[in-house]
Design a protein around this motif. Structure first.
Motif, PDB file in Angstrom:
ATOM      1  N   ASN A 265       1.004  -0.088  10.779  1.00  0.00           N
ATOM      2  CA  ASN A 265       1.754  -1.095  10.501  1.00  0.00           C
ATOM      3  C   ASN A 265       2.584  -1.257  11.695  1.00  0.00           C
ATOM      4  O   ASN A 265       3.349  -0.598  12.873  1.00  0.00           O
ATOM      5  CB  ASN A 265       2.586  -0.215   9.973  1.00  0.00           C
ATOM      6  CG  ASN A 265       2.492  -0.329   7.697  1.00  0.00           C
ATOM      7  OD1 ASN A 265       0.391  -0.111   8.346  1.00  0.00           O
ATOM      8  ND2 ASN A 265       2.173   1.431   7.779  1.00  0.00           N
ATOM      9  N   ILE A 266       3.233  -2.999  12.163  1.00  0.00           N
ATOM     10  CA  ILE A 266       4.017  -3.382  13.568  1.00  0.00           C
ATOM     11  C   ILE A 266       4.803  -4.261  12.715  1.00  0.00           C
ATOM     12  O   ILE A 266       4.850  -4.858  11.620  1.00  0.00           O
ATOM     13  CB  ILE A 266       3.140  -3.896  14.017  1.00  0.00           C
ATOM     14  CG1 ILE A 266       2.515  -4.986  13.964  1.00  0.00           C
ATOM     15  CG2 ILE A 266       1.831  -2.424  15.077  1.00  0.00           C
ATOM     16  CD1 ILE A 266       1.845  -5.564  15.016  1.00  0.00           C
ATOM     17  N   LEU A 285      -0.414  -3.861   7.992  1.00  0.00           N
ATOM     18  CA  LEU A 285       0.970  -4.723   8.137  1.00  0.00           C
ATOM     19  C   LEU A 285       1.843  -4.890   9.252  1.00  0.00           C
ATOM     20  O   LEU A 285       2.057  -4.078  10.315  1.00  0.00           O
ATOM     21  CB  LEU A 285       1.882  -3.306   6.947  1.00  0.00           C
ATOM     22  CG  LEU A 285       3.506  -3.881   6.724  1.00  0.00           C
ATOM     23  CD1 LEU A 285       3.034  -4.725   6.099  1.00  0.00           C
ATOM     24  CD2 LEU A 285       4.506  -2.744   6.352  1.00  0.00           C
ATOM     25  N   MET A 410       0.787  -8.053  -2.690  1.00  0.00           N
ATOM     26  CA  MET A 410       0.722  -6.647  -2.283  1.00  0.00           C
ATOM     27  C   MET A 410       1.376  -6.306  -3.565  1.00  0.00           C
ATOM     28  O   MET A 410       2.234  -6.932  -4.323  1.00  0.00           O
ATOM     29  CB  MET A 410       2.572  -6.358  -1.513  1.00  0.00           C
ATOM     30  CG  MET A 410       2.518  -6.645  -0.163  1.00  0.00           C
ATOM     31  SD  MET A 410       3.566  -5.857   0.818  1.00  0.00           S
ATOM     32  CE  MET A 410       3.316  -3.646   0.994  1.00  0.00           C
ATOM     33  N   GLU A 412       4.162  -3.550  -5.838  1.00  0.00           N
ATOM     34  CA  GLU A 412       4.771  -2.724  -5.792  1.00  0.00           C
ATOM     35  C   GLU A 412       5.131  -2.842  -6.507  1.00  0.00           C
ATOM     36  O   GLU A 412       6.417  -1.240  -6.884  1.00  0.00           O
ATOM     37  CB  GLU A 412       6.092  -3.221  -4.518  1.00  0.00           C
ATOM     38  CG  GLU A 412       4.915  -3.002  -3.119  1.00  0.00           C
ATOM     39  CD  GLU A 412       6.291  -4.336  -2.230  1.00  0.00           C
ATOM     40  OE1 GLU A 412       6.570  -3.835  -1.097  1.00  0.00           O
ATOM     41  OE2 GLU A 412       6.273  -5.505  -2.244  1.00  0.00           O
ATOM     42  N   GLY A 433       2.240  -1.001  -1.883  1.00  0.00           N
ATOM     43  CA  GLY A 433       3.088  -0.637  -1.010  1.00  0.00           C
ATOM     44  C   GLY A 433       3.815   0.863  -1.849  1.00  0.00           C
ATOM     45  O   GLY A 433       4.358   0.998  -2.748  1.00  0.00           O
ATOM     46  N   THR A 434       3.207   2.157  -0.625  1.00  0.00           N
ATOM     47  CA  THR A 434       3.525   3.061  -2.275  1.00  0.00           C
ATOM     48  C   THR A 434       5.336   3.340  -2.430  1.00  0.00           C
ATOM     49  O   THR A 434       5.392   3.796  -3.321  1.00  0.00           O
ATOM     50  CB  THR A 434       2.782   4.365  -2.077  1.00  0.00           C
ATOM     51  OG1 THR A 434       3.275   4.477  -0.026  1.00  0.00           O
ATOM     52  CG2 THR A 434       1.289   4.319  -1.717  1.00  0.00           C
ATOM     53  N   ASN A 435       5.807   3.322  -1.219  1.00  0.00           N
ATOM     54  CA  ASN A 435       7.397   3.397  -1.901  1.00  0.00           C
ATOM     55  C   ASN A 435       7.950   2.767  -2.579  1.00  0.00           C
ATOM     56  O   ASN A 435       9.110   3.188  -3.738  1.00  0.00           O
ATOM     57  CB  ASN A 435       8.189   3.326  -0.049  1.00  0.00           C
ATOM     58  CG  ASN A 435       7.629   4.224   1.452  1.00  0.00           C
ATOM     59  OD1 ASN A 435       6.423   4.703   0.898  1.00  0.00           O
ATOM     60  ND2 ASN A 435       8.037   3.810   2.493  1.00  0.00           N
ATOM     61  N   ASP A 436       7.833   1.367  -2.483  1.00  0.00           N
ATOM     62  CA  ASP A 436       8.703   0.681  -3.516  1.00  0.00           C
ATOM     63  C   ASP A 436       8.444   0.789  -4.930  1.00  0.00           C
ATOM     64  O   ASP A 436       8.383   0.776  -5.718  1.00  0.00           O
ATOM     65  CB  ASP A 436       8.473  -1.417  -3.624  1.00  0.00           C
ATOM     66  CG  ASP A 436       9.294  -1.255  -2.844  1.00  0.00           C
ATOM     67  OD1 ASP A 436      10.331  -0.741  -2.599  1.00  0.00           O
ATOM     68  OD2 ASP A 436       9.763  -1.992  -1.853  1.00  0.00           O
ATOM     69  N   CYS A 483      -0.556   0.841   2.224  1.00  0.00           N
ATOM     70  CA  CYS A 483       0.240   0.649   3.319  1.00  0.00           C
ATOM     71  C   CYS A 483       1.622   1.232   3.723  1.00  0.00           C
ATOM     72  O   CYS A 483       2.636   1.211   4.245  1.00  0.00           O
ATOM     73  CB  CYS A 483       0.442  -1.110   3.614  1.00  0.00           C
ATOM     74  SG  CYS A 483       1.523  -1.737   2.584  1.00  0.00           S
ATOM     75  N   GLY A 484       2.133   1.817   2.756  1.00  0.00           N
ATOM     76  CA  GLY A 484       3.458   2.879   2.380  1.00  0.00           C
ATOM     77  C   GLY A 484       3.381   3.976   2.699  1.00  0.00           C
ATOM     78  O   GLY A 484       2.295   4.053   3.992  1.00  0.00           O
ATOM     79  N   GLU A 485       4.321   5.117   2.911  1.00  0.00           N
ATOM     80  CA  GLU A 485       4.513   6.102   3.359  1.00  0.00           C
ATOM     81  C   GLU A 485       2.839   6.893   3.782  1.00  0.00           C
ATOM     82  O   GLU A 485       2.721   7.682   3.941  1.00  0.00           O
ATOM     83  CB  GLU A 485       5.438   6.440   2.905  1.00  0.00           C
ATOM     84  CG  GLU A 485       5.690   8.218   4.113  1.00  0.00           C
ATOM     85  CD  GLU A 485       7.325   7.871   4.310  1.00  0.00           C
ATOM     86  OE1 GLU A 485       7.871   8.664   5.000  1.00  0.00           O
ATOM     87  OE2 GLU A 485       8.140   6.962   3.955  1.00  0.00           O
ATOM     88  N   SER A 507       1.758   4.099  10.336  1.00  0.00           N
ATOM     89  CA  SER A 507       2.770   3.877  12.197  1.00  0.00           C
ATOM     90  C   SER A 507       1.229   3.883  13.199  1.00  0.00           C
ATOM     91  O   SER A 507       0.710   4.938  12.253  1.00  0.00           O
ATOM     92  CB  SER A 507       3.880   4.675  12.302  1.00  0.00           C
ATOM     93  OG  SER A 507       3.848   5.806  13.172  1.00  0.00           O
TER      94      SER A 507
ATOM     95  N   PRO B  92       9.712  -1.125  13.558  1.00  0.00           N
ATOM     96  CA  PRO B  92       8.429  -1.219  13.711  1.00  0.00           C
ATOM     97  C   PRO B  92       7.838   0.238  13.821  1.00  0.00           C
ATOM     98  O   PRO B  92       6.722   0.625  12.938  1.00  0.00           O
ATOM     99  CB  PRO B  92       8.220  -1.593  15.049  1.00  0.00           C
ATOM    100  CG  PRO B  92       9.514  -1.673  15.511  1.00  0.00           C
ATOM    101  CD  PRO B  92      10.242  -1.512  14.999  1.00  0.00           C
ATOM    102  N   PRO B  95       7.100   4.081   9.306  1.00  0.00           N
ATOM    103  CA  PRO B  95       6.293   4.285   8.365  1.00  0.00           C
ATOM    104  C   PRO B  95       7.102   3.981   7.237  1.00  0.00           C
ATOM    105  O   PRO B  95       7.474   5.267   6.627  1.00  0.00           O
ATOM    106  CB  PRO B  95       4.933   5.400   8.450  1.00  0.00           C
ATOM    107  CG  PRO B  95       5.902   6.099   9.331  1.00  0.00           C
ATOM    108  CD  PRO B  95       7.003   5.613  10.402  1.00  0.00           C
ATOM    109  N   ASP B  99       9.156  -0.975   4.160  1.00  0.00           N
ATOM    110  CA  ASP B  99       8.220  -1.899   3.516  1.00  0.00           C
ATOM    111  C   ASP B  99       7.826  -1.581   2.725  1.00  0.00           C
ATOM    112  O   ASP B  99       8.318  -0.112   2.058  1.00  0.00           O
ATOM    113  CB  ASP B  99       6.997  -2.013   5.155  1.00  0.00           C
ATOM    114  CG  ASP B  99       6.732  -0.786   4.974  1.00  0.00           C
ATOM    115  OD1 ASP B  99       7.644   0.638   5.201  1.00  0.00           O
ATOM    116  OD2 ASP B  99       5.526   0.470   4.581  1.00  0.00           O
ATOM    117  N   ALA B 100       6.764  -1.512   1.626  1.00  0.00           N
ATOM    118  CA  ALA B 100       5.974  -0.931   0.907  1.00  0.00           C
ATOM    119  C   ALA B 100       6.996  -0.641  -0.528  1.00  0.00           C
ATOM    120  O   ALA B 100       6.721   0.368  -0.830  1.00  0.00           O
ATOM    121  CB  ALA B 100       5.004  -0.018   1.254  1.00  0.00           C
TER     122      ALA B 100
END
Lengths: 553, 100
Positions: A265-266, A285, A410, A412, A433-436, A483-485, A507, B92, B95, B99-100
């Motif tokens: 992810n960047i 991502l 995505m 989410e 996107g697992t966080n959302d 692509c989430g945490e 990351s 960036p 993690p 995002d996500a």
């Protein structure tokens, strides 16, 4: 003569090396009279500065960027001028530096605890800094995982989840604890990282004074005070074994060679300067928000094209997944001119902003297409915050109209996960996107720290939705990534793969541990693990299941 | 005493990363800068502890107070811009930060 210590081997492997102990909180010494107040104040200030520097150095070695941010914020607290002045005032009133420091931190901690909420959570940070300050004052080792700058065997009474935030699998050769059993956190973590480990090993904490040691994580034997020749012999043997496994390099794969794309992810090309891209499958991502931040006007076509081209150039012949602008009332950008909303997480955000400002998405897609035309990277484009198949179809059409062949969305929002099959009628791929998705599945605001347990990526409900998406993608013969945490959690990675996820994006710093963890399981083992975890009652139960010895699967 | 009132732009409020960036910037200023919220007592802007103790959430209004000396206006300008910006916007290296 070397001594043999016996414990329970919980994670196989043989290593040799120097032994360092996990630093324990120091004990407050007896009160002593201060003869030189000025010198005592300086003593306290030097200690706090040393704590700050140590925390900053640890931040540089943290295994996740989140852990690094926590450490950097703590470093700032250690050199806080208000704390420093309060400690100095106590010393001038006759207290010695250790007690002045201890009492000042205790006082602040009590205030934070009394305030409740967010501040109460920070009270533990203050306690940690207080322990570190005391260690620095007394010249004892800093609490926490040592960071000597060379590989070592870590010994501890036991390890807590917090202790392991900075545990670097390239520096820690093996873990030995005096307490704990086969399902302790230490055992789980060590197995996930493929580190040899022994638990319940009495006497291990005496090992740091005895020079080199050898560890056998199968038999549970730790030999301390061994000669350099013996250590070298074990190391050579271990190196040969490791070369055979080749876990720590190469593309992502399971133990039986099933390929899993490990991606990063960047936010901009600059993020890649310090990253070794050799074994990275691409960018899973690419957040484009950076370009848009702090702007009163939308960045122009040329500026955007240039920024995207820079990233594409870094990944010749590899995949780069670009996420279109993800802003909204919760992440406001002045030029969007969005209305204030009472509930921004449920408002105009992600793809929804293009309802009001379609031209911004149009310009961005033009810029991506222009940059892609001049690059060999395989450019994929996806939209954030998609809820319905119609939204997906509209976006995919727009992307294709710009001459970009691969368009995805995505996942989410639970609605999108439930209709994954329908999204995939038009979308070329899905990215979760697992966080959302956790936030919307559990109806728990990501900004509310008190609800962190509901946002845990190990919540079976969330994993269930992930599994449903993966099945839909498999049936459609299309790619699905996370692509989430959650993708950065080495314990969770085999389970995601078992659910059917084929790409993990994280990351760059999290990648080695995930690669190592994946290589420990065959695909069939990942699937059995995933099946069992889906039946778990709660995240804690799910983690316990994940701790099952790989051979029992 | 020169003052400036500004609305917090970061979605987390003045916590964690945004607080750290503000405190670092305040420490770099040639003048002492204080920060207050509502009718509350102004606290040092270069103190992480003090900034955290304000408990300032996203969208709340804070007031910067600078010591009346050379560089005060510039200090206020720089810190006000920082507070108004979305400092916890996508990092960036983080993690899943946003995002996500």
């Amino acid at each position: 003569m070397p001594d043999l210590l016996e414990g329970i081997g919980v994670s196989p492997g043989q290593v040799a090396g120097p032994v360092l102990a996990m630093g324990n909180p120091p004990v407050l010494p007896a009160v002593y009279p201060v003869t030189d107040v000025g010198e005592e104040v300086l003593h306290a200030e030097r200690a706090l500065t040393a704590v700050c520097e140590d925390l900053r150095a640890r931040a540089a070695f943290a295994t996740t960027a989140t852990a690094a941010d926590v450490l950097l914020a703590q470093a700032e607290l250690a050199i806080d001028p208000v704390l420093r002045d309060a400690i100095a005032a106590r010393i001038r009133r006759g207290q010695d530096a250790p007690h002045a420091s201890h009492d000042t931190f205790a006082e602040q901690r009590a205030m934070f605890t009394a305030a409740g909420g967010f501040l109460a959570e920070r009270a533990a940070d203050l306690e940690d800094i207080a322990h570190r300050a005391l260690a620095a004052l007394l010249g004892s080792p800093m609490p926490g995982v040592p960071a000597p700058g060379h590989p070592f065997i870590l010994v501890a009474d036991d390890l807590s989840p917090a202790d392991t935030a900075t545990l670097d699998p390239t520096m820690v050769l093996a873990v030995v604890t005096e307490r704990g059993g086969p399902t302790s956190h230490t055992a789980i973590l060590a197995r996930a990282l493929g580190l040899p480990a022994i638990v319940g090993c009495r006497g291990a904490l005496t090992a740091p004074d005895r020079g080199l040691a050898t560890i056998d994580g199968t038999t549970g034997h730790m030999r301390i005070g061994v000669t350099e020749t013996e250590a070298a012999h074990v190391q050579a043997h271990a190196a040969a074994l490791r070369a055979g496994l080749s876990n720590d390099r190469g593309p992502g794969r399971t133990a039986d060679g099933h390929a899993i794309d490990l991606m990063v992810n960047i936010g901009a090309a600059a993020d890649l300067s310090a990253v070794d891209l050799t074994d990275v499958a691409g960018v899973g991502l690419f957040r484009t928000e950076f370009l848009f931040l702090d702007r009163t006007e939308e960045p122009g076509l040329d500026e955007q094209t240039h920024a995207y081209a820079e990233v594409f150039a870094a990944f010749p012949h590899r995949t780069v997944v670009v996420r279109t602008l993800d802003a909204g009332a919760d992440k406001p950008l002045p030029f969007l001119g969005l209305p204030d909303e009472p509930n921004p997480a449920l408002g105009l955000r992600g793809l929804r902003t293009s309802r009001l400002r379609p031209e911004i998405l149009h310009t961005q897609l033009r810029a991506i297409a222009r940059a892609a035309a001049g690059a060999t990277a395989d450019v994929w484009v996806m939209a954030p915050m998609v809820s319905t198949p119609a939204e997906a179809a509209g976006f995919v059409q727009q992307v294709h109209d710009h001459g970009l062949p691969t368009a995805g969305v995505m996942v989410e929002v639970p609605a999108a996960a439930l209709r994954a099959r329908h999204l995939l009628r038009t979308a070329d791929f899905l990215s979760i996107g697992t966080n959302d998705l956790a936030q919307y599945t559990m109806a728990a605001d990501r900004q509310t720290g008190d609800l962190a347990d509901l946002l845990d990526p190990w919540q079976p409900a969330l994993l269930h939705l992930l599994g449903a998406c993966a099945v839909a993608a498999q049936d459609a013969g299309k790619s699905i990534s996370v692509c989430g945490e959650a993708a950065a959690d080495p314990l969770l990675a085999p389970i995601l793969v078992g659910l059917g996820i084929t790409r993990l994006s994280m990351s760059p710093r999290a990648l080695p541990a995930v690669r190592t963890a994946l290589a420990r399981y065959t695909l069939a083992q990942c699937r059995r693990l995933a099946e069992r975890v889906l039946e778990a009652d709660d995240p804690a139960h799910a983690r316990t299941i994940a701790a099952t010895d790989v051979h029992a699967l | 005493m020169p003052q400036r009132t500004v609305i917090i732009g970061s979605s987390q409020g003045l916590h964690a990363r945004p607080a750290k960036l503000l405190v670092e910037a305040a420490a770099r200023q040639p003048v002492q800068v204080l920060l207050s919220i509502g009718d509350g007592r102004p606290v040092r802007a270069d103190s992480m502890l003090s900034v955290l103790s304000l408990g300032a959430v996203a969208g709340s209004t804070v007031t910067l107070h600078a010591e009346d000396a050379d560089g005060a206006e510039r200090a206020l300008e720089e810190l006000a811009t920082l507070i108004a910006a979305d400092l916890d916007a996508p990092d960036p290296a983080v993690p899943g930060a946003t995002d996500a």
